[in-house]
Each structure stands twice: as structure tokens, then as C-alpha cells.
Design a protein around this motif. Structure first.
Motif, short mmCIF file in Angstrom:
data_model
loop_
_atom_site.label_atom_id
_atom_site.label_comp_id
_atom_site.label_asym_id
_atom_site.label_seq_id
_atom_site.Cartn_x
_atom_site.Cartn_y
_atom_site.Cartn_z
N THR A 2 27.72 76.12 -38.59
CA THR A 2 27.94 74.95 -37.75
C THR A 2 27.67 73.69 -38.55
OG1 THR A 2 27.28 76.19 -35.79
CG2 THR A 2 27.23 73.79 -35.64
N THR A 3 28.58 72.73 -38.46
CA THR A 3 28.41 71.46 -39.16
C THR A 3 27.24 70.68 -38.60
OG1 THR A 3 30.80 71.36 -39.57
CG2 THR A 3 29.55 69.31 -39.80
N ALA A 4 26.33 70.23 -39.47
CA ALA A 4 25.23 69.39 -39.03
C ALA A 4 25.76 67.99 -38.71
CB ALA A 4 24.16 69.32 -40.12
N TYR A 5 25.21 67.39 -37.67
CA TYR A 5 25.69 66.06 -37.29
C TYR A 5 24.59 65.28 -36.57
CZ TYR A 5 26.22 67.78 -32.45
OH TYR A 5 25.98 68.30 -31.20
N ASP A 6 24.69 63.96 -36.64
CA ASP A 6 23.93 63.05 -35.80
C ASP A 6 24.86 62.54 -34.70
OD1 ASP A 6 21.48 63.23 -37.11
OD2 ASP A 6 21.99 61.61 -38.52
N ALA A 7 24.29 61.96 -33.67
CA ALA A 7 25.11 61.47 -32.56
C ALA A 7 24.70 60.05 -32.17
CB ALA A 7 24.96 62.39 -31.35
N VAL A 37 26.34 63.80 -20.86
CA VAL A 37 26.82 63.61 -22.22
C VAL A 37 25.78 64.10 -23.23
CG1 VAL A 37 27.50 61.88 -23.94
CG2 VAL A 37 28.38 61.74 -21.61
N LEU A 38 24.51 63.82 -22.97
CA LEU A 38 23.46 64.28 -23.88
C LEU A 38 23.40 65.80 -23.94
CD1 LEU A 38 20.56 61.77 -23.12
CD2 LEU A 38 22.09 61.81 -25.10
N ALA A 39 23.70 66.46 -22.84
CA ALA A 39 23.74 67.93 -22.85
C ALA A 39 24.87 68.43 -23.74
CB ALA A 39 23.91 68.46 -21.44
N ALA A 40 25.98 67.71 -23.78
CA ALA A 40 27.13 68.13 -24.59
C ALA A 40 26.84 68.02 -26.08
CB ALA A 40 28.36 67.29 -24.24
N CYS A 41 25.95 67.12 -26.47
CA CYS A 41 25.63 66.95 -27.90
C CYS A 41 24.20 67.38 -28.19
CB CYS A 41 25.89 65.51 -28.36
SG CYS A 41 24.91 64.25 -27.53
N ALA A 42 23.75 68.40 -27.48
CA ALA A 42 22.38 68.88 -27.67
C ALA A 42 22.14 69.42 -29.07
CB ALA A 42 22.07 69.96 -26.64
N GLY A 43 23.22 69.77 -29.79
CA GLY A 43 23.08 70.30 -31.13
C GLY A 43 22.89 69.25 -32.20
N ALA A 44 22.88 67.98 -31.83
CA ALA A 44 22.72 66.91 -32.83
C ALA A 44 21.33 66.97 -33.45
CB ALA A 44 22.95 65.55 -32.19
N ARG A 45 21.27 66.71 -34.76
CA ARG A 45 19.97 66.63 -35.41
C ARG A 45 19.16 65.47 -34.85
NH1 ARG A 45 17.75 63.79 -40.39
NH2 ARG A 45 19.12 62.25 -39.44
N ASP A 99 26.23 64.09 -42.98
CA ASP A 99 27.31 63.18 -43.36
C ASP A 99 28.25 62.93 -42.18
OD1 ASP A 99 29.06 61.73 -45.18
OD2 ASP A 99 30.40 63.46 -45.02
N VAL A 100 28.04 63.61 -41.06
CA VAL A 100 28.96 63.54 -39.93
C VAL A 100 28.25 62.89 -38.74
CG1 VAL A 100 30.31 64.89 -38.28
CG2 VAL A 100 30.25 65.55 -40.70
N ARG A 149 33.03 60.63 -40.62
CA ARG A 149 32.22 60.77 -41.82
C ARG A 149 31.48 59.45 -42.03
NH1 ARG A 149 33.35 65.61 -43.83
NH2 ARG A 149 35.48 66.44 -43.64
N SER A 150 30.19 59.56 -42.29
CA SER A 150 29.33 58.38 -42.28
C SER A 150 29.72 57.34 -43.32
CB SER A 150 27.87 58.81 -42.51
OG SER A 150 27.45 59.69 -41.50
N GLY A 151 30.05 57.78 -44.53
CA GLY A 151 30.41 56.83 -45.58
C GLY A 151 31.63 56.00 -45.25
N PRO A 152 32.77 56.63 -44.94
CA PRO A 152 33.96 55.86 -44.57
C PRO A 152 33.74 54.99 -43.33
CG PRO A 152 34.59 58.08 -45.16
CD PRO A 152 33.09 58.06 -45.13
N LEU A 153 32.97 55.48 -42.37
CA LEU A 153 32.70 54.67 -41.18
C LEU A 153 31.96 53.39 -41.56
CD1 LEU A 153 32.68 54.34 -38.07
CD2 LEU A 153 30.49 55.56 -38.07
N ARG A 154 30.97 53.53 -42.41
CA ARG A 154 30.23 52.35 -42.84
C ARG A 154 31.13 51.41 -43.63
NH1 ARG A 154 24.43 52.50 -46.08
NH2 ARG A 154 24.02 50.26 -46.01
N ARG A 155 32.00 51.97 -44.46
CA ARG A 155 32.95 51.15 -45.23
C ARG A 155 33.81 50.30 -44.31
NH1 ARG A 155 37.11 54.98 -46.99
NH2 ARG A 155 38.14 54.33 -45.07
N GLU A 156 34.34 50.90 -43.26
CA GLU A 156 35.22 50.16 -42.35
C GLU A 156 34.44 49.14 -41.53
OE1 GLU A 156 38.61 50.21 -42.23
OE2 GLU A 156 38.22 51.35 -44.07
#
Length: 308
Positions: A2-7, A37-45, A99-100, A149-156
Motif C-alpha cells: 500500500t502506498t504511504a500517504y499524508d492527507a 471523510v476522516l474515516a475514508a482516509c484512516a490509512g494516512a500517516r 511523497d504522496v 506527488r508532493s514535489g510537483p504540487l509544491r512546484r505549482e
């Protein structure tokens, strides 16, 4: 894996079409929209909510835009900045920051973990992609049901800030327009995942749909567990069968009383080390067998009475 992610969850809008009511706190199916909504992203780090702090179903971090109410791009920037500022190198408890970044609005009553996973999978499947956006039934992009992706998001974000001398009031299409995106259609498992609540009519539709969409019992059980602070997965079919057997084999009022006693017995068993779900199944099985014995005795006695 599973891809690790923040929310980041955006919960600070003015809700003008709802008369300025606290929209994230509006309840649908007994649960606040934000909690759903918080229940839907309960897997966020780690989860950051951009909005006014309030009690939530699980712990989150809170932040606000530099100028409150200046739009979703500014709110997203505030949430992303809060995640970057968590410590030297973006590290928390020795775990590198993902990174996500999953970005959600706080008014999605039917969003579930399945859609979040599909977005993560969609981004992972396209190494060159910088974002994965959910698309609704009309093929419209949903930039607030998306992973970046965190890097491109910050770039934009930095580019928009420089080009427009700030982010206040900017539309999300300016942000997503500069990213390489992949689109993830709404899936058959959660066809209403992108449904959001902007008006009281939307709220009424969501409340009615919960009662009509064939999963009202699941919705009710989830709401009760949330209200009671219970994190337990049980086979509701087993409990429903037990209630039926008790009602038919003993007496109608026996159904709720029996299920209560099963829950109490399961809790006692769990105290001595039995897994909670296993304890419920074992207690329900014993009570169901007893109810069937009562029914058999009644049938046997009725047959004897008939034969004299």
C-alpha cells in the motif's frame, strides 16, 4: 504494498449556500461530514485539517490559511505547509514523510477507503504522473478528491504564488493545469464517491440515499460504533440471524435482549484474551443454538398436544 500517504482535508469554506452553517459538522447518517471523510482516509500517516478545530472521530492536526476564507488553493497550500513543517527533514518518529498527498474536501458523505485506494493505485501505476484525479459520472475532474506527488504540487503552488502575487481566490484548475495528471473514473464499488454537499438539497439527498441505497444497516452500525467509541468488525449477518431465531423461537422481545447479552458476554470474554470478533461469534453461536432448542421444544410440544 500500500502506498504511504499524508492527507489534507479542506474544512474551512464559508458554506454560503448553506446559510453559513458549520458544514463539516452537519450530520449525515448520524455522523458529521468531516468524520465520514476522516474515516475514508484512516490509512494516512498524518492528517491535517484546514479549518476551525473541533472534536473528530480520530486525532488530526489543525491549521488555517494565512487569511481565512481565501479559497481552496490557499487552503491546500496551508495544509501542505503544515505537513512540511512537522520537523527537520519532514521526518516524524523516524519515518520519512510520504511523497504522496491525498487532498479531500470535507463534504463527501459517500467517499470510502476503496476510492482512496483506487486513487493511490492510479498514481502508482503511472510513474510519470504528478497527480491522480477522480472523475465523476460526467467525466468532470475532482481536484479535491485526488492524490498529488508532493514535489510537483509544491512546484505549482510556488509558481502560482509568484505569478499571481499570492494564492488568494485562485481556482483549482490553475493548479491542476500545470501538473501531469492521470484520471481515475468513479468505480462501481463507490458510485457516489464524488457526491458533495453544497446545498441543503444536497444534504437531504445524501440523507435519503443512505436509507435507500441498500446499506442502511451498515451505515447504522458504523454510526453506533463511532458514537460509542467501538472499533470492532463483526459479522452483522450472524447477529441478525440470532435476533431472528430468538424472536421466532422464544418471543419477539427476546431478540434485542439476547443480542445485548451476547455483546455483554463477548466483552467479558475479550477481557480474558479472546479476540473481540471471535468472542462475538462464539457467544452468538451459543445463543442461537439455545434459541433453536427452544423452538424445537415448542414444536415437539405442539405435536404432542395435537396427538393427545
Amino acid at each position: 504494498m500500500t502506498t504511504a500517504y499524508d492527507a489534507v482535508v479542506l474544512a474551512g469554506g464559508a458554506a454560503r449556500r448553506l446559510g453559513g452553517v458549520d458544514k463539516p459538522g452537519v450530520r449525515v447518517g448520524g455522523r458529521a461530514l468531516l468524520d465520514r471523510v476522516l474515516a475514508a482516509c484512516a490509512g494516512a500517516r498524518r492528517t491535517v485539517v484546514v479549518g476551525a478545530p473541533r472534536p473528530t472521530v480520530r486525532p488530526v492536526d489543525w491549521t488555517r490559511e494565512e487569511r481565512i476564507g481565501t479559497g481552496p488553493v490557499a487552503a491546500l497550500d496551508a495544509g501542505a505547509a503544515a505537513l512540511r513543517g512537522e520537523g527537520e527533514g519532514g521526518d516524524r518518529a523516524g519515518i520519512p514523510a510520504p511523497d504522496v498527498l491525498l487532498v479531500l474536501s470535507a463534504d463527501l458523505p459517500f467517499l470510502g477507503e476503496a476510492t482512496v485506494q483506487r486513487l493511490l493505485d492510479g498514481l502508482a501505476a503511472e510513474p510519470e504522473a504528478e497527480a491522480a484525479l477522480l472523475t465523476d459520472a460526467d467525466r468532470r475532474d475532482q481536484p479535491l478528491v485526488a492524490v498529488y506527488r508532493s514535489g510537483p504540487l509544491r512546484r505549482e503552488l510556488d509558481g502560482l504564488r509568484h505569478a499571481h502575487r499570492g494564492l488568494d481566490g485562485l481556482p483549482l484548475r490553475l493548479l491542476t493545469g500545470g501538473l501531469r495528471t492521470v484520471r481515475v473514473p468513479t468505480g462501481p464499488d463507490e458510485p457516489s464517491a464524488s457526491f458533495d454537499c453544497d446545498t441543503w438539497e444536497d444534504i437531504a439527498t445524501a440523507r435519503a440515499r443512505i436509507r435507500d441505497h441498500g446499506a442502511v444497516l451498515d451505515e447504522w452500525i458504523t454510526a453506533v460504533k463511532t458514537e460509542l467509541g467501538i472499533d470492532l468488525d463483526v459479522d452483522t449477518g450472524v447477529l441478525l440471524d440470532l435476533a431472528r431465531d430468538a424472536a421466532h423461537g422464544v418471543a419477539r422481545p427476546a431478540a434485542p435482549l439476547t443480542t445485548f447479552l451476547v455483546g455483554y458476554a463477548a466483552a467479558k470474554a475479550a477481557e480474558s484474551g479472546t479476540a473481540p470478533a471471535e468472542a462475538v461469534a462464539e457467544a452468538a453461536g451459543k445463543a442461537a443454538a439455545l434459541a433453536r432448542q427452544w423452538a424445537a421444544e415448542q414444536a415437539e410440544q405442539a405435536a404432542q398436544d395435537e396427538t393427545g
